[in-house]
Design a protein around this motif. Structure first.
Motif, PDB file in Angstrom:
ATOM      1  N   PHE A  92      35.559  47.453  39.472  1.00  0.00           N
ATOM      2  CA  PHE A  92      36.476  46.406  39.907  1.00  0.00           C
ATOM      3  C   PHE A  92      36.805  45.488  38.732  1.00  0.00           C
ATOM      4  CE2 PHE A  92      34.716  46.834  44.390  1.00  0.00           C
ATOM      5  CZ  PHE A  92      35.923  47.263  44.946  1.00  0.00           C
ATOM      6  N   THR A  95      36.500  41.860  41.352  1.00  0.00           N
ATOM      7  CA  THR A  95      35.833  41.869  42.657  1.00  0.00           C
ATOM      8  C   THR A  95      34.389  42.303  42.495  1.00  0.00           C
ATOM      9  OG1 THR A  95      37.935  42.447  43.724  1.00  0.00           O
ATOM     10  CG2 THR A  95      35.929  42.822  45.002  1.00  0.00           C
ATOM     11  N   HIS A  97      30.921  44.199  43.244  1.00  0.00           N
ATOM     12  CA  HIS A  97      30.554  45.514  43.780  1.00  0.00           C
ATOM     13  C   HIS A  97      29.509  45.312  44.876  1.00  0.00           C
ATOM     14  CE1 HIS A  97      32.274  46.254  39.798  1.00  0.00           C
ATOM     15  NE2 HIS A  97      32.699  47.391  40.315  1.00  0.00           N
ATOM     16  N   GLY A 101      32.895  43.284  48.913  1.00  0.00           N
ATOM     17  CA  GLY A 101      33.867  43.736  47.924  1.00  0.00           C
ATOM     18  C   GLY A 101      34.428  45.103  48.264  1.00  0.00           C
ATOM     19  N   TYR A 102      33.555  46.025  48.674  1.00  0.00           N
ATOM     20  CA  TYR A 102      34.020  47.367  49.028  1.00  0.00           C
ATOM     21  C   TYR A 102      34.771  47.371  50.358  1.00  0.00           C
ATOM     22  CZ  TYR A 102      31.667  49.596  45.095  1.00  0.00           C
ATOM     23  OH  TYR A 102      31.290  49.993  43.822  1.00  0.00           O
ATOM     24  N   GLU A 104      36.691  44.872  51.299  1.00  0.00           N
ATOM     25  CA  GLU A 104      38.002  44.378  50.873  1.00  0.00           C
ATOM     26  C   GLU A 104      38.801  45.501  50.221  1.00  0.00           C
ATOM     27  OE1 GLU A 104      39.959  40.864  48.028  1.00  0.00           O
ATOM     28  OE2 GLU A 104      37.774  41.152  48.096  1.00  0.00           O
TER      29      GLU A 104
END
Length: 311
Positions: A92, A95, A97, A101-102, A104
């Motif tokens: 990312f 963002t 990890h 974040g994933y 999103e």
């Protein structure tokens, strides 16, 4: 509605040849300022009723890991990204990890590809955490939900807690050591082989050779050690159980009865927490259903989707 738990026998091994010729194409899409690589596996025959399945792979994996299952789903379109930081997808840009974040990322990925609410969502292992948390946060964005080797309980709980703590130290130390030494430790062929041997349950030498070759080829395909540590921390802190009560869509759990990472007793407990779910337990396999027993897994997926058509 709770369905009766099913048990399927492990079939005899077949030649290990993944043939997706004519179905597979590689693409790149910008998601959260990150050029994400993904693969589009077309159905052999497309119709107005063709369903699309988005698959989310596990920690340290990439799209290759689930291709044996994809091969056995010839009537479905399958889309599978290399998650940011893994495989060909870079880390990312802005963002974390983390699970959020994933989640999103998955939201933005589905939007970027214009996928509707009838999209089937499948997650394996760490991917089961991402997929379930996404479905809980966005209940009308996918239907239904399929979780393979789902992470049903915190990794630090139970008899394998000590091993998890050692793994936590391994990833932490690898991130703190000088760069060359830390990366060498993370990509150590010996350590990758030990992980592979530990997870595999089959005694078929042909299948074992295939599994070990896959892990050696792709298990070290991560962007950098900092994002790997972040992702590992997410993988051991998150569970499907955290959002179970929010998963109101039909959910299929596919578990291995010899899985030492996502144990079968925890799957039964998870089943009871889910509003609308069923569990298929495959005999003689552990955490590598996607490699060792793709046929019964694919059969369970097809059966489930036939009983849960697009809304």
């Amino acid at each position: 509605m709770k369905a009766t738990v099913k048990k399927r026998s492990t079939p005899e091994s077949a030649p290990i040849v993944v043939d997706l010729a004519g179905r597979e194409s590689a693409h790149t899409v910008e998601v959260l300022c990150t050029p994400v690589h993904y693969w589009d596996y077309q159905p052999l025959k497309r119709s107005a009723a063709t369903r699309t399945i988005v698959m989310v792979h596990g920690f340290r994996g990439d799209h290759h890991g689930l291709e044996r299952v994809v091969e056995l789903l010839p009537d479905y379109r399958v889309l599978m990204p290399d998650l940011p930081g893994f495989g060909l997808s870079p880390a990312f840009a802005n963002t974390a990890h983390s699970i959020s974040g994933y989640v999103e990322f998955l939201d933005a990925f589905l939007q970027a590809l214009g996928l509707g609410s009838d999209t089937v969502l499948l997650g394996h292992s760490f991917g089961s955490i991402v997929a379930s948390h996404f479905a809980a946060a966005h209940p009308s964005r996918a239907y239904p939900l399929i979780l393979v080797n789902p992470i049903a309980a915190p990794a630090l709980e139970g008899p394998k807690g000590v091993m998890t703590k050692l793994a936590v130290f391994y990833y932490w130390a690898s991130a703190k050591l000088p760069s060359r030494l830390g990366n060498a430790l993370l990509r150590s062929k010996l350590i990758v082989r030990v992980m592979s041997v530990t997870m595999a349950k089959t005694s078929d030498p042909q299948l074992l050779a295939f599994i070990h070759a896959q892990h050696h080829a792709y298990f070290s395909g991560f962007a950098n050690r900092d994002m790997l540590l972040e992702s590992f921390q997410a993988s051991v802190s998150g569970t499907v159980r955290q959002v179970a009560s929010q998963l109101t869509l039909p959910t299929l759990l596919i578990a291995g009865d010899e899985d030492e990472i996502a144990t079968l007793p925890t799957q039964h407990k998870l089943l009871e927490l889910l509003p609308d779910a069923e569990l298929v337990a495959i005999a003689g396999v552990g955490h590598l259903i996607h490699y060792e027993t793709p046929a019964p897994a694919a059969a369970a997926i097809i059966d489930f989707l036939e009983r849960h058509p697009a809304p």
